[in-house]
Design a protein around this motif. Structure first.
Motif, mmCIF file in Angstrom:
data_model
loop_
_atom_site.group_PDB
_atom_site.id
_atom_site.type_symbol
_atom_site.label_atom_id
_atom_site.label_comp_id
_atom_site.label_asym_id
_atom_site.label_seq_id
_atom_site.Cartn_x
_atom_site.Cartn_y
_atom_site.Cartn_z
ATOM 1 N N SER A 43 76.317 60.122 21.287
ATOM 2 C CA SER A 43 76.763 61.655 21.432
ATOM 3 C C SER A 43 76.777 62.080 22.407
ATOM 4 C CB SER A 43 76.233 62.380 20.152
ATOM 5 O OG SER A 43 74.995 62.413 20.137
ATOM 6 N N ASP A 44 75.729 61.712 23.376
ATOM 7 C CA ASP A 44 75.584 62.111 24.674
ATOM 8 C C ASP A 44 75.474 63.659 24.860
ATOM 9 O OD1 ASP A 44 75.028 61.809 27.364
ATOM 10 O OD2 ASP A 44 76.960 61.964 28.061
ATOM 11 N N SER A 45 76.654 64.421 25.304
ATOM 12 C CA SER A 45 76.468 65.800 25.462
ATOM 13 C C SER A 45 76.373 66.575 24.335
ATOM 14 C CB SER A 45 77.716 66.159 26.407
ATOM 15 O OG SER A 45 78.842 66.354 25.524
ATOM 16 N N LEU A 64 70.377 53.321 30.494
ATOM 17 C CA LEU A 64 70.837 53.507 31.905
ATOM 18 C C LEU A 64 72.212 54.067 31.885
ATOM 19 C CD1 LEU A 64 69.603 53.446 34.957
ATOM 20 C CD2 LEU A 64 70.952 51.530 35.102
ATOM 21 N N HIS A 65 72.606 55.148 32.349
ATOM 22 C CA HIS A 65 74.035 55.663 32.598
ATOM 23 C C HIS A 65 74.402 54.721 33.634
ATOM 24 C CE1 HIS A 65 73.241 59.123 30.136
ATOM 25 N NE2 HIS A 65 74.224 59.831 30.310
ATOM 26 N N LEU A 66 75.548 54.468 33.667
ATOM 27 C CA LEU A 66 76.233 53.466 34.775
ATOM 28 C C LEU A 66 77.730 53.820 35.066
ATOM 29 C CD1 LEU A 66 75.502 51.102 36.626
ATOM 30 C CD2 LEU A 66 76.578 49.758 34.726
ATOM 31 N N ALA A 67 77.870 54.070 36.196
ATOM 32 C CA ALA A 67 79.436 54.119 36.475
ATOM 33 C C ALA A 67 80.043 55.055 35.699
ATOM 34 C CB ALA A 67 79.895 52.822 36.740
ATOM 35 N N GLU A 68 79.652 56.427 35.547
ATOM 36 C CA GLU A 68 80.264 57.109 34.710
ATOM 37 C C GLU A 68 81.663 57.850 35.414
ATOM 38 O OE1 GLU A 68 77.903 60.360 32.882
ATOM 39 O OE2 GLU A 68 79.445 61.222 31.789
ATOM 40 N N GLN A 69 81.267 58.403 36.532
ATOM 41 C CA GLN A 69 82.334 59.134 37.267
ATOM 42 C C GLN A 69 82.519 58.514 38.378
ATOM 43 O OE1 GLN A 69 81.093 63.163 36.929
ATOM 44 N NE2 GLN A 69 82.041 63.371 34.890
ATOM 45 N N ILE A 114 74.903 53.176 29.357
ATOM 46 C CA ILE A 114 75.715 54.200 28.787
ATOM 47 C C ILE A 114 76.957 54.536 29.582
ATOM 48 C CG2 ILE A 114 75.587 56.664 28.215
ATOM 49 C CD1 ILE A 114 73.434 54.872 26.730
ATOM 50 N N HIS A 115 77.994 54.932 29.094
ATOM 51 C CA HIS A 115 79.318 55.083 29.510
ATOM 52 C C HIS A 115 80.173 53.729 30.156
ATOM 53 C CE1 HIS A 115 78.591 59.178 28.892
ATOM 54 N NE2 HIS A 115 77.651 59.248 29.814
ATOM 55 N N ALA A 116 79.720 53.264 31.319
ATOM 56 C CA ALA A 116 80.095 52.014 32.031
ATOM 57 C C ALA A 116 81.707 52.190 32.123
ATOM 58 C CB ALA A 116 79.641 50.801 31.203
HETATM 59 ZN ZN LIG Z 1 75.595 61.436 29.844
#
Ligand SMILES: [Zn+2]
Length: 253
Positions: free
Chosen positions: A118-120, A30-35, A67-69
């Motif tokens: 690597s995401d994007s 799960l992407h979390l709190a990226e931006q 992901i990211h956090a």
């Molecule tokens: Zn992403």
């Protein structure tokens, strides 16, 4: 196989509860709190910041990869780290998008686990992901060897984290050279100006901070020798298929 509801913004509360129970014991991404805008949206919608809300509303454990956090307070960082979940860091993407800097020192101190993705796909480079994480923290904290510990060099810490976090994120019995695990191995060339004269963990330091992916001469995936002398067995076919595909798409635009 695991499940990957994209982010708290992309799935309903009911949907999240449903999918995270679909594959017990398997990876959840799960992407979390990226931006910051994501934090503000979740705060406005749910009354809590994303990491707080997730911790209060989902059974986050060692099978999870967040992901990211990126946007976490110290308190959130410590709470999430203590669940045993992996932070799925993508430092090249996070730099490219201007997301912010992962709270790596607090995360590490709390025993947090992490890996790399690597995401994007703006650029795919193992060593660049690793050193970008460390360098972002050096710039933030105005320090050096920020993630190194008493017994482990920075390169060793960065690389070991990826072995552990990567195995969890992929749901794969791998990450060490040990009987019973898959033979996922990388062979790095030592006969070059970057690696010459290095030994033990300083090999990893040079590989991560002075090297590039061209130093990788061999890769075995589950014992299959897929990269030989720096070249993937299917590289020519993959590249020519890709070029043909892009050309076809461009002609249609
Ligand atoms: Zn992403």
């Amino acid at each position: 196989m695991g499940v990957a509801p994209h982010s708290l913004r992309a799935v309903s509360k009911e949907g999240l509860a449903l999918v995270t129970n679909l594959r017990p014991g398997r990876p959840v991404h799960l992407h979390l709190a990226e931006q910051i805008p994501e934090v503000e949206e979740i705060l406005a919608g749910y009354g809590l910041r994303p990491t707080e809300w997730l911790l209060d509303n989902a059974a986050v454990d060692r099978n999870w990869t967040l992901i990211h956090a990126t946007q976490m307070t110290d308190d959130e960082t410590i709470r999430l780290a203590k669940t045993g979940a992996v932070a799925g860091l993508c430092p090249i993407t996070e730099s490219s998008l201007g997301d912010g800097i992962f709270n790596g020192t607090v995360w590490q101190e709390a025993g947090g686990r992490w890996g790399y993705g690597s995401d994007s796909n703006i650029r795919i480079s193992l060593v660049e992901e690793l050193r970008t994480l460390e360098y972002s923290l050096r710039l933030r904290d105005r320090g050096r060897a920020v993630l190194a510990t008493r017994n482990r060099t920075t390169g060793r810490v960065l690389y070991d984290a990826g072995l552990d976090g990567g195995a969890t994120a992929a749901g794969r019995e791998t990450g060490a050279i040990r009987a019973g695990l898959w033979a996922d191995l990388v062979g790095v060339s030592l006969q070059n100006e970057v690696m010459v004269g290095r030994k033990d963990d300083t090999l990893l330091d040079s590989f991560v901070f002075a090297g590039n992916d061209g130093l990788i001469k061999d890769v075995w995936s589950a014992g299959r020798h897929q990269v030989r002398n720096g070249k993937h067995l299917d590289r020519d076919r993959i590249v020519s298929d890709y070029l043909a595909c892009i050309t076809r798409l461009q002609d249609k635009m």
